[in-house]
Design a protein around this motif. Structure first.
Motif, PDB file in Angstrom:
ATOM      1  N   LYS A   1     137.353  58.859-108.613  1.00  0.00           N
ATOM      2  CA  LYS A   1     137.059  59.323-107.261  1.00  0.00           C
ATOM      3  C   LYS A   1     137.409  58.297-106.192  1.00  0.00           C
ATOM      4  O   LYS A   1     137.334  58.594-105.006  1.00  0.00           O
ATOM      5  N   THR A   2     137.761  57.091-106.615  1.00  0.00           N
ATOM      6  CA  THR A   2     138.078  56.053-105.639  1.00  0.00           C
ATOM      7  C   THR A   2     139.496  56.232-105.113  1.00  0.00           C
ATOM      8  O   THR A   2     140.337  56.898-105.733  1.00  0.00           O
ATOM      9  N   LYS A   3     139.758  55.610-103.975  1.00  0.00           N
ATOM     10  CA  LYS A   3     141.063  55.721-103.331  1.00  0.00           C
ATOM     11  C   LYS A   3     141.989  54.629-103.846  1.00  0.00           C
ATOM     12  O   LYS A   3     142.030  53.515-103.327  1.00  0.00           O
ATOM     13  N   VAL A   4     142.703  54.946-104.902  1.00  0.00           N
ATOM     14  CA  VAL A   4     143.699  54.038-105.471  1.00  0.00           C
ATOM     15  C   VAL A   4     144.970  54.838-105.706  1.00  0.00           C
ATOM     16  O   VAL A   4     144.958  56.078-105.741  1.00  0.00           O
ATOM     17  N   ASP A   5     146.080  54.127-105.868  1.00  0.00           N
ATOM     18  CA  ASP A   5     147.363  54.765-106.131  1.00  0.00           C
ATOM     19  C   ASP A   5     147.525  54.972-107.638  1.00  0.00           C
ATOM     20  O   ASP A   5     147.404  54.018-108.420  1.00  0.00           O
ATOM     21  N   PHE A   6     147.810  56.200-108.042  1.00  0.00           N
ATOM     22  CA  PHE A   6     148.005  56.522-109.448  1.00  0.00           C
ATOM     23  C   PHE A   6     149.486  56.482-109.778  1.00  0.00           C
ATOM     24  O   PHE A   6     150.341  56.847-108.959  1.00  0.00           O
ATOM     25  N   LEU A   7     149.779  56.066-111.019  1.00  0.00           N
ATOM     26  CA  LEU A   7     151.153  55.992-111.500  1.00  0.00           C
ATOM     27  C   LEU A   7     151.190  56.462-112.951  1.00  0.00           C
ATOM     28  O   LEU A   7     150.185  56.369-113.681  1.00  0.00           O
ATOM     29  N   VAL A   8     152.351  56.937-113.394  1.00  0.00           N
ATOM     30  CA  VAL A   8     152.617  57.235-114.802  1.00  0.00           C
ATOM     31  C   VAL A   8     154.004  56.701-115.129  1.00  0.00           C
ATOM     32  O   VAL A   8     154.879  56.632-114.263  1.00  0.00           O
ATOM     33  N   ASP A   9     154.204  56.312-116.385  1.00  0.00           N
ATOM     34  CA  ASP A   9     155.503  55.761-116.770  1.00  0.00           C
ATOM     35  C   ASP A   9     156.399  56.869-117.326  1.00  0.00           C
ATOM     36  O   ASP A   9     156.050  58.055-117.320  1.00  0.00           O
ATOM     37  N   ARG A  10     157.556  56.492-117.832  1.00  0.00           N
ATOM     38  CA  ARG A  10     158.540  57.466-118.303  1.00  0.00           C
ATOM     39  C   ARG A  10     158.026  58.230-119.515  1.00  0.00           C
ATOM     40  O   ARG A  10     158.282  59.427-119.657  1.00  0.00           O
ATOM     41  N   PHE A  11     157.326  57.553-120.392  1.00  0.00           N
ATOM     42  CA  PHE A  11     156.837  58.218-121.601  1.00  0.00           C
ATOM     43  C   PHE A  11     155.883  59.356-121.253  1.00  0.00           C
ATOM     44  O   PHE A  11     155.974  60.451-121.818  1.00  0.00           O
ATOM     45  N   THR A  12     154.966  59.106-120.330  1.00  0.00           N
ATOM     46  CA  THR A  12     154.034  60.157-119.923  1.00  0.00           C
ATOM     47  C   THR A  12     154.756  61.270-119.183  1.00  0.00           C
ATOM     48  O   THR A  12     154.411  62.452-119.317  1.00  0.00           O
TER      49      THR A  12
ATOM     50  N   GLU B   1     152.281  69.062-108.716  1.00  0.00           N
ATOM     51  CA  GLU B   1     150.976  68.585-108.247  1.00  0.00           C
ATOM     52  C   GLU B   1     150.935  67.066-108.170  1.00  0.00           C
ATOM     53  O   GLU B   1     150.357  66.496-107.240  1.00  0.00           O
ATOM     54  N   TYR B   2     151.542  66.409-109.143  1.00  0.00           N
ATOM     55  CA  TYR B   2     151.491  64.936-109.192  1.00  0.00           C
ATOM     56  C   TYR B   2     152.879  64.362-108.911  1.00  0.00           C
ATOM     57  O   TYR B   2     153.309  63.391-109.548  1.00  0.00           O
ATOM     58  N   LEU B   3     153.580  64.932-107.959  1.00  0.00           N
ATOM     59  CA  LEU B   3     154.944  64.489-107.664  1.00  0.00           C
ATOM     60  C   LEU B   3     154.965  63.044-107.171  1.00  0.00           C
ATOM     61  O   LEU B   3     155.797  62.234-107.608  1.00  0.00           O
ATOM     62  N   ASP B   4     154.058  62.671-106.281  1.00  0.00           N
ATOM     63  CA  ASP B   4     154.017  61.290-105.768  1.00  0.00           C
ATOM     64  C   ASP B   4     153.617  60.308-106.864  1.00  0.00           C
ATOM     65  O   ASP B   4     154.136  59.180-106.933  1.00  0.00           O
ATOM     66  N   THR B   5     152.687  60.719-107.728  1.00  0.00           N
ATOM     67  CA  THR B   5     152.267  59.830-108.825  1.00  0.00           C
ATOM     68  C   THR B   5     153.429  59.537-109.766  1.00  0.00           C
ATOM     69  O   THR B   5     153.651  58.377-110.160  1.00  0.00           O
ATOM     70  N   ILE B   6     154.185  60.568-110.127  1.00  0.00           N
ATOM     71  CA  ILE B   6     155.324  60.367-111.023  1.00  0.00           C
ATOM     72  C   ILE B   6     156.399  59.530-110.344  1.00  0.00           C
ATOM     73  O   ILE B   6     157.009  58.645-110.965  1.00  0.00           O
ATOM     74  N   THR B   7     156.620  59.767-109.068  1.00  0.00           N
ATOM     75  CA  THR B   7     157.654  59.020-108.342  1.00  0.00           C
ATOM     76  C   THR B   7     157.323  57.537-108.291  1.00  0.00           C
ATOM     77  O   THR B   7     158.191  56.677-108.533  1.00  0.00           O
ATOM     78  N   ARG B   8     156.078  57.201-107.972  1.00  0.00           N
ATOM     79  CA  ARG B   8     155.705  55.773-107.906  1.00  0.00           C
ATOM     80  C   ARG B   8     155.854  55.099-109.265  1.00  0.00           C
ATOM     81  O   ARG B   8     156.317  53.951-109.364  1.00  0.00           O
ATOM     82  N   GLY B   9     155.436  55.793-110.328  1.00  0.00           N
ATOM     83  CA  GLY B   9     155.539  55.188-111.657  1.00  0.00           C
ATOM     84  C   GLY B   9     156.973  54.982-112.099  1.00  0.00           C
ATOM     85  O   GLY B   9     157.314  53.924-112.643  1.00  0.00           O
ATOM     86  N   LEU B  10     157.844  55.980-111.883  1.00  0.00           N
ATOM     87  CA  LEU B  10     159.243  55.828-112.286  1.00  0.00           C
ATOM     88  C   LEU B  10     159.947  54.756-111.462  1.00  0.00           C
ATOM     89  O   LEU B  10     160.782  54.003-111.991  1.00  0.00           O
ATOM     90  N   TYR B  11     159.614  54.651-110.200  1.00  0.00           N
ATOM     91  CA  TYR B  11     160.233  53.618-109.357  1.00  0.00           C
ATOM     92  C   TYR B  11     159.780  52.219-109.781  1.00  0.00           C
ATOM     93  O   TYR B  11     160.587  51.289-109.838  1.00  0.00           O
ATOM     94  N   LEU B  12     158.499  52.077-110.109  1.00  0.00           N
ATOM     95  CA  LEU B  12     157.995  50.773-110.548  1.00  0.00           C
ATOM     96  C   LEU B  12     158.625  50.359-111.873  1.00  0.00           C
ATOM     97  O   LEU B  12     158.993  49.190-112.063  1.00  0.00           O
ATOM     98  N   GLN B  13     158.777  51.284-112.794  1.00  0.00           N
ATOM     99  CA  GLN B  13     159.371  50.948-114.079  1.00  0.00           C
ATOM    100  C   GLN B  13     160.863  50.670-113.950  1.00  0.00           C
ATOM    101  O   GLN B  13     161.404  49.811-114.660  1.00  0.00           O
ATOM    102  N   ALA B  14     161.545  51.370-113.045  1.00  0.00           N
ATOM    103  CA  ALA B  14     162.980  51.151-112.876  1.00  0.00           C
ATOM    104  C   ALA B  14     163.287  49.827-112.203  1.00  0.00           C
ATOM    105  O   ALA B  14     164.299  49.182-112.505  1.00  0.00           O
ATOM    106  N   THR B  15     162.419  49.386-111.298  1.00  0.00           N
ATOM    107  CA  THR B  15     162.696  48.155-110.544  1.00  0.00           C
ATOM    108  C   THR B  15     162.066  46.920-111.172  1.00  0.00           C
ATOM    109  O   THR B  15     162.672  45.851-111.200  1.00  0.00           O
ATOM    110  N   GLN B  16     160.820  47.033-111.698  1.00  0.00           N
ATOM    111  CA  GLN B  16     160.101  45.868-112.225  1.00  0.00           C
ATOM    112  C   GLN B  16     159.879  45.917-113.727  1.00  0.00           C
ATOM    113  O   GLN B  16     159.259  44.997-114.278  1.00  0.00           O
TER     114      GLN B  16
END
Length: 684
Positions: free
Chosen positions: A487-498, A629-644
């Protein structure tokens, strides 16, 4: 416990003070151990895992670093002992041939020459026992040689052999090297004359051949026994008698100890589950430290713990109490780290001059019976997950004392909160647990038990609310559904496998429906099972296998499977989703994801009678709805894995490590949590 630590010299002052060393071997579980004993005190110094030349050379070289002059060695007549000593210390090394082993050769030679002389018969064994009995009687009573009667019979030949063996034994009564040299020369002449008599009598053989050979090859080492410069501090001559005494005590220990005498089962040996080196390490600790094994071995180091008297209850200070010594209790062979010592505990009676109250000084605490070195090792092993029984088997310290010693060995660890945390689930003993990790480094952050499935959301949400105040800003999830728990305000991410699991679930359902439409014979065909495996596998992981299939004759059959429209659509949906993983621009990733959602979403109209088309429809519909529904969550995770290159891959490997953790075999979750955080957690 590492092998390097076990087999290093235990104390510099110990090796520097040893003047006479005895070396012998002991057979244990089919392997030959090398026993090193201090001849001056009879103390067991070292147990080597074998008696190979390289092992002995490394041990003697390491020991020689702490000495100014080489010690005197007493060994048996094994040629490798002499060659190793000459390699390490040079040709002037002081080596003494052991009297015990030489005497055994004389006894065996007497038995063999008696077998040659005596006629074979049913009473031959009885006659041989009488020969040995007569030989001991001659040694004990110093009986002289009987006079020659002129006619030489079998009995005279045996009697002369007995006295010749007794003369060889009396060589050890010499008081100097010159006297021993004289008696050896005289005995060799008597042996030669006896050999000529036997040849005339018709007995072929070389009497006392073993002892005569040793006198020729090992004469220098045998004469060194009589050198006054080689005597022990108590005035006795160097011999392996004390080594054999230690060997006897080790043999009694091996007969009584179930752990020491246990051999591997056939299944353990076949599957390499039998840890032979670990068994030897535990044996080494119990022999060297002596706990409950070799009782009353003299130890060079002795400590006497200091004690302090408490003040009397009437107010009289401890300095004015009258101390009456009662007795001293000696605890032998305590496992005190690298320094086996003899602990002396003083029991005293303190009498108060004011109230005449008597009090007995309490026993010293268990922690005082363990040296600092062993305490550090025990604490480290406990933190790595070793149980009390394992520590007891490794060190010999009783479990009750270990519990007192390790009462505060694993304090409550301080949780370090990284900016990005990963959330996974792990089942231990049938119960799910939240595993919080650091995806950037693959380290453990915390373990949270889930008492009931209904409390999973509350447990994770509570931890995240506390972690947000400590700087946690991003959470990488192993499942998209868990985002609703927090319920807290944090940014969610998922990686490529998920992410790829969205399309993978639909492909699995369609593949299963396709298999159900085939006959049983087609379902069990190896080609179909192999193609189904290739279809469901990650193309990046099994690229070589996929390439082999494409280049082989099975390509046509694989394409025939893909002629199914529903199956082909599911494969294309997964491959198009995986093509997005190659992008490194966040805007492009989001744009292509949105395009994949639009193109993959199919019309709600479908043939309800076709099970494959129905599975594809509902599977891809659920995947696209969840991706939207989780388009932003997937985008942040894929971008983080691709760059870092940050994902949950290392965290998933951590779950396998937790399954193999020693503490996971025990039932104490708090101990498992603290031990896992100590071994795999983040360090401050």
């Amino acid at each position: 416990m590492t092998e390097e630590k076990l087999h290093q010299p235990r104390a510099i002052d110990l090796w520097s003070q040893v003047t006479h060393i005895g070396i012998d071997e002991k057979v244990w579980q089919g392997r030959v151990l090398c026993i090193v004993v201090d001849l001056s005190s009879g103390e067991l110094l070292e147990v080597l895992p074998d008696r190979h030349v390289s092992t002995l050379r490394s041990f003697l070289t390491e020991m020689n670093r702490y000495r100014t002059e080489p010690p005197i060695f007493a060994t048996d007549m094994w040629s490798d002992y002499r060659s190793v000593l000459h390699d390490v210390y040079g040709p002037d090394v002081r080596q003494v041939a052991d009297r015990f082993h030489i005497q055994s050769k004389i006894t065996r030679d007497l038995s063999e020459i008696a077998k040659l002389i005596l006629e074979p018969g049913q009473h031959r064994s009885t006659q041989l026992r009488r020969v040995q009995h007569h030989y001991r009687s001659v040694l004990k009573n110093a009986e002289p040689r009987p006079p020659s009667t002129g006619k030489y019979s079998r009995g005279d030949a045996v009697l002369e052999a007995i006295h010749l063996a007794a003369d060889a034994t009396r060589i050890w009564e010499s008081t100097s090297v010159a006297e021993a040299e004289h008696w050896i020369t005289e005995w060799e002449w008597q042996r030669y004359l006896y050999e000529q008599k036997l040849q005339k009598y018709g007995v072929a053989g070389y009497p006392f051949g073993r002892f005569a050979y040793l006198l020729q090859v090992w004469r220098t080492e045998i004469l060194a026994y009589f050198d006054a410069a080689h005597t022990l501090p108590d005035g006795s001559r160097p011999s392996s008698g004390r080594v054999e005494a230690v060997n006897s005590k080790i043999a009694r220990f091996l007969r009584k100890s179930k752990q020491a005498r246990r051999r591997p089962f056939r299944g353990e040996a076949a599957h390499e589950e039998w840890d032979e080196q670990g068994q030897f390490n535990r044996l080494w600790v119990r022999l060297i430290h002596g706990q409950d094994s070799i009782q009353h071995l003299p130890r060079r180091y002795r400590i006497q713990p200091a004690y302090g008297l408490p003040d009397c209850c009437c107010g009289t200070p401890a300095s004015k109490l009258e101390v009456e010594p009662v007795r001293a209790l000696t605890l032998w062979d305590r496992p005190l780290g690298p320094y086996p010592v003899q602990v002396t505990v003083n029991f005293v009676t303190a009498v108060c001059p004011a109230c005449q109250k008597k009090s007995l000084l309490p026993f010293i605490p268990a922690s005082d019976c363990v040296t600092r070195e062993l305490r550090q090792d025990i604490v480290a092993w406990r933190r790595e997950g070793s149980s009390f029984n394992q520590l007891h088997r490794m060190t010999g310290v009783p479990v009750a004392r270990l519990k007192v010693l390790l009462e505060n060995a694993l304090p409550e660890p301080g949780i370090i909160h990284p900016p990005l945390v990963g959330v996974l689930q792990w089942k231990w003993r049938g119960i799910l647990h939240w595993v919080i990790t650091d995806p950037a480094h693959g380290l453990l952050v915390d373990l949270l038990p889930i008492a009931e499935p209904a409390s999973a959301e509350f447990t994770l949400s509570k931890w995240m609310s506390e972690a947000q105040s400590h700087g946690v800003r991003q959470v990488m999830l192993n499942s998209l559904e868990w985002a609703d728990y927090i319920k807290t305000k944090v940014d969610f991410l998922v990686d490529r496998f998920t992410t790829v699991q969205l399309a993978q679930r639909a492909l699995q359902e369609v593949t299963w429906r396709y298999s159900q439409s085939l006959s049983m014979a087609q379902r069990q065909a190896p080609e179909l099972r192999r193609h189904r495996f290739v279809l469901l596998a990650n193309p990046g992981q099994y690229r070589r296998l996929d390439d082999r299939l494409r280049q082989s004759e099975l390509l046509e059959r694989r394409n025939k499977i893909l002629e199914n429209a529903s199956l082909l659509s599911a494969v294309k949906a997964r491959e198009s989703l995986q093509s997005i993983f190659q992008l490194k621009d966040e805007h492009e990733i989001q744009k292509n994801l949105y395009q994949w959602v639009r193109e993959t979403g199919i019309d709600t109209r479908h043939d309800a009678k076709d099970p494959q088309e129905t599975s594809l429809h509902y599977g891809l519909k659920a995947a696209t709805l969840q991706a939207a529904e989780y388009l932003d969550t997937i985008t942040r995770g894929l971008y983080l894995q691709a760059t870092q290159q940050i994902s949950l891959a290392s965290s998933r490997r951590l779950l396998r490590t937790l399954n193999e953790h020693p503490a996971a075999r025990q039932s104490d979750f708090e101990f498992l949590r603290r031990s896992a955080l100590y071994t795999h957690g983040m360090k401050p």
